[in-house]
Design an enzyme around this catalytic site. Structure first.
Site, PDB file in Angstrom:
ATOM      1  N   THR A  39     -17.526  -0.776 -13.781  1.00 14.07           N
ATOM      2  CA  THR A  39     -16.161  -0.907 -14.085  1.00 14.07           C
ATOM      3  C   THR A  39     -16.234  -1.298 -15.651  1.00 14.07           C
ATOM      4  O   THR A  39     -15.443  -0.688 -16.430  1.00 14.07           O
ATOM      5  CB  THR A  39     -15.426  -2.002 -13.337  1.00 14.07           C
ATOM      6  OG1 THR A  39     -15.315  -1.605 -11.792  1.00 14.07           O
ATOM      7  CG2 THR A  39     -14.001  -2.087 -13.786  1.00 14.07           C
ATOM      8  N   HIS A  42     -16.963   1.890 -17.242  1.00 16.24           N
ATOM      9  CA  HIS A  42     -15.762   2.678 -17.127  1.00 16.24           C
ATOM     10  C   HIS A  42     -14.442   2.524 -18.168  1.00 16.24           C
ATOM     11  O   HIS A  42     -14.043   3.272 -18.838  1.00 16.24           O
ATOM     12  CB  HIS A  42     -15.010   2.806 -15.929  1.00 16.24           C
ATOM     13  CG  HIS A  42     -15.901   3.730 -14.825  1.00 16.24           C
ATOM     14  ND1 HIS A  42     -15.276   4.909 -14.743  1.00 16.24           N
ATOM     15  CD2 HIS A  42     -16.819   3.264 -13.986  1.00 16.24           C
ATOM     16  CE1 HIS A  42     -16.121   5.558 -13.652  1.00 16.24           C
ATOM     17  NE2 HIS A  42     -17.089   4.530 -13.157  1.00 16.24           N
ATOM     18  N   CYS A  91      -0.372 -12.715  -7.364  1.00 20.21           N
ATOM     19  CA  CYS A  91       0.992 -13.232  -7.756  1.00 20.21           C
ATOM     20  C   CYS A  91       1.285 -14.151  -6.610  1.00 20.21           C
ATOM     21  O   CYS A  91       1.950 -15.143  -6.660  1.00 20.21           O
ATOM     22  CB  CYS A  91       2.035 -12.292  -8.097  1.00 20.21           C
ATOM     23  SG  CYS A  91       2.392 -11.442  -6.695  1.00 20.21           S
ATOM     24  N   CYS A  94       4.468 -10.936  -3.936  1.00 18.41           N
ATOM     25  CA  CYS A  94       4.857  -9.868  -3.254  1.00 18.41           C
ATOM     26  C   CYS A  94       4.322  -9.440  -1.864  1.00 18.41           C
ATOM     27  O   CYS A  94       3.763 -10.326  -1.256  1.00 18.41           O
ATOM     28  CB  CYS A  94       4.353  -8.613  -4.255  1.00 18.41           C
ATOM     29  SG  CYS A  94       2.412  -8.880  -4.160  1.00 18.41           S
ATOM     30  N   THR A 282     -14.657   9.109  10.615  1.00 21.05           N
ATOM     31  CA  THR A 282     -13.585   8.185   9.967  1.00 21.05           C
ATOM     32  C   THR A 282     -14.287   8.050   8.473  1.00 21.05           C
ATOM     33  O   THR A 282     -15.267   7.454   8.241  1.00 21.05           O
ATOM     34  CB  THR A 282     -13.789   6.663  10.783  1.00 21.05           C
ATOM     35  OG1 THR A 282     -13.238   6.861  11.886  1.00 21.05           O
ATOM     36  CG2 THR A 282     -12.746   5.597  10.130  1.00 21.05           C
TER      37      THR A 282
END
Length: 337
Positions: A39, A42, A91, A94, A282
């Site tokens: 990451t 990226h 958070c 939510c 799957t």
């Protein structure tokens, strides 16, 4: 303190940065080791990570160190403790957070992406983000707790049954963690597909029963020669269209395909619905590490998983530019602040 600050695509600078003093329920960590993640690469190359990065920021979401100072209200850790950091910040208000899927938090953020992270001498985080590890754990192993946590979440989704035959595609650090977790989850046979000979050897050392080179003809021919029967679970750990299609093609009837490798955001693959239908496959994906960092820390603390062998490169913080520009790695790259 010294820090490696990301300013934008291809621009990371070693410079002075002010140390953030710990506030209420915050912990200051003297960073001892920080891993470079796919990451991070990226983001460095201009793509989006798990969440949108807003430079300038200190990257590094895989890190560990020693607690050196604590703020008011901290009760669970103290100066001198070795800790690993869960970078995820939710958070907690939510709908996803309140319904058991906090990794889909509508306001998800992460240390080392949205807030200054581990590519620095010091980093300050919330107490709830840190997990203690025993002193006989190396800081480098502790820094790898975050990718192990992501893999723990992925293995949970892969739903491996006792005795299953599992195919792991890719023997980089993630693939080698996955093959060990697959074994711990009850896999009877673990096969690893990897083109690099050194990585195939590593996979065998870490417990793979068989390794195959996908460049030596069709992978399905190599699997037939092994006479292992059908693949119950195929785990893709590369993040390339061709290897994702391999996972779908090689999974057996009623099989599970876990697409774990991170692709570019606009990557597409041409899936044939009839193939999914005829094999009743799957297909699942895995996103970050909900409720997994503590389990990963426990596995590392109890020596249930081997990580030191996966580290191939180490750089001092001042040489982080060289680390990011390195084109080919045989394993995990660790930054030593």
């Amino acid at each position: 303190m010294k820090a490696a600050v990301f300013y934008g695509k291809g621009d990371i600078r070693y410079e002075e940065r002010e140390v953030k003093e710990p506030g209420f329920k915050e912990v200051m960590i003297h960073v001892k080791a920080a891993g470079i993640c796919g990451t991070d690469m990226h983001i460095y190359e201009g793509a989006k990570g798990a969440t949108e990065c807003q430079p300038p920021v200190v990257l590094g979401h895989e890190f560990a160190g020693e607690v050196c100072k604590v703020g008011e209200g901290v009760t669970r850790v103290k100066p001198g403790d070795m800790v690993t950091v869960d970078p995820s910040l939710m958070c907690e208000a939510c709908d996803p957070c309140r319904n058991g899927t906090p990794h889909f938090c509508e306001h998800y953020e992460a240390t080392g992406v949205n807030y200054d992270g581990g590519f620095a001498e010091y980093c300050t985080v919330l107490e709830k983000q840190v997990y203690c590890l025993p002193e006989d754990t190396s800081y480098e192993e502790a820094a790898m707790c975050e990718p192990v946590g992501c893999c723990v979440h992925g293995i949970r989704l892969a739903d491996i049954k006792m005795g299953d035959t599992v195919l792991v595609i890719g023997a980089g650090p993630i693939g080698c963690i996955m093959l060990q977790l697959a074994r711990l989850a009850g896999a009877g046979t673990v096969i690893v597909s990897e083109p690099m000979e050194s990585k195939r050897k590593m996979a065998l050392q870490l417990g793979a029963d068989y390794v195959v080179n996908p460049l030596d003809g069709a992978p399905e021919d190599a699997l037939k020669e092994l006479n292992v029967g059908k693949i119950h679970v195929a785990i893709e750990c590369v993040g390339r269209p061709e290897t994702m299609l391999d996972a779908i093609r090689l999974a057996g009837q009623g099989g599970m395909v876990l697409l774990f490798g991170l692709t570019e955001p606009d990557c597409e693959i041409p899936v044939k619905p009839f193939e999914l239908f005829s094999k009743e496959l799957t297909i699942r994906a895995s996103y970050v590490n909900p409720y997994s960092h503590g389990k990963a820390a426990d596995l590392i603390a109890k020596k249930k998983i081997r990580l030191k062998e996966l580290i191939s490169d180490r750089y001092e913080l001042k040489d982080i530019g060289k680390a990011f520009s390195q084109k080919q790695r045989n394993g995990k790259c660790i930054i030593i602040p």
